[in-house]
Write a protein that holds these residues in place. Structure first.
Motif, PDB file in Angstrom:
ATOM      1  N   VAL A   8       2.409  -7.238  -9.254  1.00 22.49           N
ATOM      2  CA  VAL A   8       1.547  -6.172  -8.748  1.00 22.49           C
ATOM      3  C   VAL A   8       0.805  -6.711  -7.525  1.00 22.49           C
ATOM      4  CG1 VAL A   8      -0.477  -4.754  -9.278  1.00 22.49           C
ATOM      5  CG2 VAL A   8       1.282  -5.120 -11.025  1.00 22.49           C
ATOM      6  N   LEU A   9       0.767  -5.894  -6.467  1.00 24.85           N
ATOM      7  CA  LEU A   9       0.023  -6.319  -5.276  1.00 24.85           C
ATOM      8  C   LEU A   9      -1.467  -6.357  -5.588  1.00 24.85           C
ATOM      9  CD1 LEU A   9       1.671  -4.336  -2.323  1.00 24.85           C
ATOM     10  CD2 LEU A   9       2.013  -6.725  -2.970  1.00 24.85           C
ATOM     11  N   PRO A  10      -2.119  -7.468  -5.306  1.00 25.26           N
ATOM     12  CA  PRO A  10      -3.576  -7.516  -5.465  1.00 25.26           C
ATOM     13  C   PRO A  10      -4.222  -6.500  -4.514  1.00 25.26           C
ATOM     14  CG  PRO A  10      -2.670  -9.712  -5.045  1.00 25.26           C
ATOM     15  CD  PRO A  10      -1.560  -8.733  -4.837  1.00 25.26           C
ATOM     16  N   GLU A  11      -5.405  -6.073  -4.837  1.00 27.91           N
ATOM     17  CA  GLU A  11      -6.080  -5.006  -4.096  1.00 27.91           C
ATOM     18  C   GLU A  11      -6.156  -5.265  -2.590  1.00 27.91           C
ATOM     19  OE1 GLU A  11      -7.786  -1.393  -3.325  1.00 27.91           O
ATOM     20  OE2 GLU A  11      -6.919  -2.055  -5.224  1.00 27.91           O
ATOM     21  N   VAL A  12      -6.512  -6.476  -2.193  1.00 32.29           N
ATOM     22  CA  VAL A  12      -6.645  -6.780  -0.763  1.00 32.29           C
ATOM     23  C   VAL A  12      -5.290  -6.640  -0.067  1.00 32.29           C
ATOM     24  CG1 VAL A  12      -7.123  -8.642   0.888  1.00 32.29           C
ATOM     25  CG2 VAL A  12      -8.671  -8.242  -1.026  1.00 32.29           C
ATOM     26  N   GLU A  13      -4.237  -7.157  -0.678  1.00 39.72           N
ATOM     27  CA  GLU A  13      -2.911  -7.047  -0.072  1.00 39.72           C
ATOM     28  C   GLU A  13      -2.415  -5.609  -0.114  1.00 39.72           C
ATOM     29  OE1 GLU A  13       1.286  -9.384   0.164  1.00 39.72           O
ATOM     30  OE2 GLU A  13       0.205  -9.488  -1.736  1.00 39.72           O
ATOM     31  N   TYR A  14      -2.685  -4.921  -1.207  1.00 44.10           N
ATOM     32  CA  TYR A  14      -2.319  -3.500  -1.332  1.00 44.10           C
ATOM     33  C   TYR A  14      -2.882  -2.713  -0.147  1.00 44.10           C
ATOM     34  CZ  TYR A  14      -2.451   1.240  -3.414  1.00 44.10           C
ATOM     35  OH  TYR A  14      -2.322   2.590  -3.656  1.00 44.10           O
TER      36      TYR A  14
END
Length: 172
Positions: A8-14
């Protein structure tokens, strides 16, 4: 890829990936047909209607479409590359195509077929991928390498394209 083949993409990378997608593709999400296509389709792109799948009660064509697109993306990314699988306003992923979809492996995240929301596959550098539009009922593949390995087979499954390089294609 070290670790899990699907993460799952972490929030910052998302946020970074989605911000870049909005910018690079002029993404305009909308259910309004006057606003379609929802992206600025790249010069090296082909877009097909998914209507041909509507009369396939056994899902044979859908299954074939999924295989063709997954094989094309896998071929383009190579043995050690990763892709993004983006689901608009939902969890998005980074994954290693060579490590998913086979016996004993996790399933591919998402699908080339947009099941109720925008589904997007993207190379890490955004040079190739696929954009599934659920309301237009279309699939856009882009990037010369991906089109070279997948377009002929997608034509066989879905019929002739509706757009090339973002421009409508007339009747054959």
């Amino acid at each position: 890829m070290i670790g899990d083949p699907v993460v799952v993409l972490p929030e910052v990378e998302y946020r970074r990936v989605w911000d870049r997608f909005y910018e690079d593709f002029s993404f305009r999400p909308s259910t309004n047909p006057s606003k379609w296509p929802a992206i600025e389709e790249p010069i090296t792109s082909v877009t097909w209607s998914l209507a041909a799948l509507d009369d396939d009660p056994g899902d044979e064509r859908l299954d074939r479409l999924v295989v063709v697109v997954e094989q094309g993306l896998s071929a383009c990314v190579g043995q050690s590359g990763t892709l993004f699988a983006l689901d608009w306003q939902h969890t998005s992923y980074r994954f290693a195509p060579q490590d998913v979809g086979g016996p004993g492996q996790p399933a591919w995240p998402l699908s080339p077929y947009p099941d109720g929301d925008y589904f997007i596959y993207l190379a890490e550098d955004f040079r190739f991928g696929g954009f599934g539009h659920p309301w237009e009922g279309s699939l856009c593949l882009f990037g010369e390498g991906l089109l070279n390995v997948a377009a002929t087979e997608v034509d066989k499954v879905l019929g002739p394209p509706i757009r090339r390089s973002g421009k409508a294609v007339g009747p054959a």
